[in-house]
Motif scaffolding. Structure first.
Motif, PDB file in Angstrom:
ATOM      1  N   PRO A 172     -23.366  14.868  15.752  1.00  0.00           N
ATOM      2  CA  PRO A 172     -21.991  15.378  15.749  1.00  0.00           C
ATOM      3  C   PRO A 172     -21.627  16.030  17.074  1.00  0.00           C
ATOM      4  O   PRO A 172     -22.491  16.352  17.897  1.00  0.00           O
ATOM      5  CB  PRO A 172     -21.999  16.402  14.612  1.00  0.00           C
ATOM      6  N   SER A 173     -20.346  16.227  17.255  1.00  0.00           N
ATOM      7  CA  SER A 173     -19.868  16.877  18.470  1.00  0.00           C
ATOM      8  C   SER A 173     -20.057  18.390  18.386  1.00  0.00           C
ATOM      9  O   SER A 173     -20.299  18.949  17.310  1.00  0.00           O
ATOM     10  CB  SER A 173     -18.389  16.562  18.693  1.00  0.00           C
ATOM     11  N   PHE A 174     -19.915  19.024  19.527  1.00  0.00           N
ATOM     12  CA  PHE A 174     -19.999  20.483  19.601  1.00  0.00           C
ATOM     13  C   PHE A 174     -18.958  21.131  18.684  1.00  0.00           C
ATOM     14  O   PHE A 174     -19.270  22.042  17.914  1.00  0.00           O
ATOM     15  CB  PHE A 174     -19.791  20.904  21.062  1.00  0.00           C
ATOM     16  N   ASP A 175     -17.719  20.650  18.755  1.00  0.00           N
ATOM     17  CA  ASP A 175     -16.657  21.246  17.945  1.00  0.00           C
ATOM     18  C   ASP A 175     -16.863  21.010  16.454  1.00  0.00           C
ATOM     19  O   ASP A 175     -16.521  21.870  15.634  1.00  0.00           O
ATOM     20  CB  ASP A 175     -15.299  20.701  18.386  1.00  0.00           C
ATOM     21  N   GLU A 176     -17.423  19.852  16.088  1.00  0.00           N
ATOM     22  CA  GLU A 176     -17.729  19.605  14.676  1.00  0.00           C
ATOM     23  C   GLU A 176     -18.726  20.621  14.154  1.00  0.00           C
ATOM     24  O   GLU A 176     -18.553  21.184  13.063  1.00  0.00           O
ATOM     25  CB  GLU A 176     -18.282  18.192  14.498  1.00  0.00           C
ATOM     26  N   LEU A 177     -19.798  20.844  14.901  1.00  0.00           N
ATOM     27  CA  LEU A 177     -20.815  21.798  14.479  1.00  0.00           C
ATOM     28  C   LEU A 177     -20.257  23.208  14.418  1.00  0.00           C
ATOM     29  O   LEU A 177     -20.577  23.978  13.509  1.00  0.00           O
ATOM     30  CB  LEU A 177     -22.005  21.738  15.439  1.00  0.00           C
ATOM     31  N   LEU A 178     -19.404  23.539  15.370  1.00  0.00           N
ATOM     32  CA  LEU A 178     -18.794  24.870  15.389  1.00  0.00           C
ATOM     33  C   LEU A 178     -17.896  25.064  14.165  1.00  0.00           C
ATOM     34  O   LEU A 178     -17.959  26.103  13.492  1.00  0.00           O
ATOM     35  CB  LEU A 178     -17.998  25.050  16.676  1.00  0.00           C
TER      36      LEU A 178
END
Length: 203
Positions: A172-178
């Protein structure tokens, strides 16, 4: 042995003193006493890993649940890699930033990174062998990845067409994980390494 902090709190570069003569060379690969003094934190390891990669292979960016997290001591014993530390810790002053350094079999530098930081590297030589020690043993349910080519992180990988594993391609992307609350928290103490084994709880 010279130990200097990187720009991301909780990460250090270690440069050993090498001794050369007609027979070859000798160096102290790791000194726990020096590392603990320089970092101000307990240093223990529960597992050692070795990976081989061909030119252009990119491994990462990987991180583990905190606590207990997983600190790493990384060096390249053959060839040359570009090693990257990514600050994934929510609340950190350098959250979302990265720093990369070259590890190779000439200068024999190493990188030590604390729990909660992301780690990845790409091979710059035809063959590269990376060895690393981890503070906890492998537990797949605690292991995670963020996509290494995510524009949000903007990691300047020095390879034109990196080769990623299926797992890393699907990360997943950084923003997804955040958004999902799956990034590790930030702590100024970095003392999750007080536990000696990967299966023990940490405070």
């Amino acid at each position: 042995m010279k130990i200097r902090p990187l720009s991301i709190e909780g990460a250090w570069e270690i440069t050993p003193q090498q001794h050369h003569d007609a027979r070859g060379s000798f160096l102290e690969w790791i000194r726990l006493d020096h590392l603990q003094t320089a970092t101000g934190r307990p240093v223990r390891f529960g597992q050692g890993n070795l990976s081989t990669s061909t030119r252009g292979v990119l491994r990462g960016v990987h991180f583990a649940d905190v606590p207990p997290g997983q600190a790493k001591y990384v060096c390249c014993v053959r060839g040359r890699v570009w090693d990257v530390v990514v600050d994934l810790r929510v609340g950190s002053p350098t959250f979302g930033q990265c720093e990369g350094i070259v590890l190779d079999d000439v200068d024999r530098r190493a990188v030590y990174l604390a729990e909660g930081l992301g780690h990845g590297f790409c091979a710059l030589s035809d063959e590269a062998t990376v060895m690393y020690l981890t503070s906890t043993t492998y537990r797949p349910e605690r292991e995670h990845a963020v996509h290494a080519l995510d524009p949000r992180l903007a990691i300047p990988w020095p390879v034109a067409a990196p080769l990623l594993s299926a797992r890393d391609q699907a990360a997943p992307s950084f923003d997804e994980l955040l958004t999902r609350g799956e990034l590790p928290p930030y702590t100024t103490r970095h003392h999750f390494g007080d536990q000696t084994a990967g299966d023990q709880p940490a405070g």
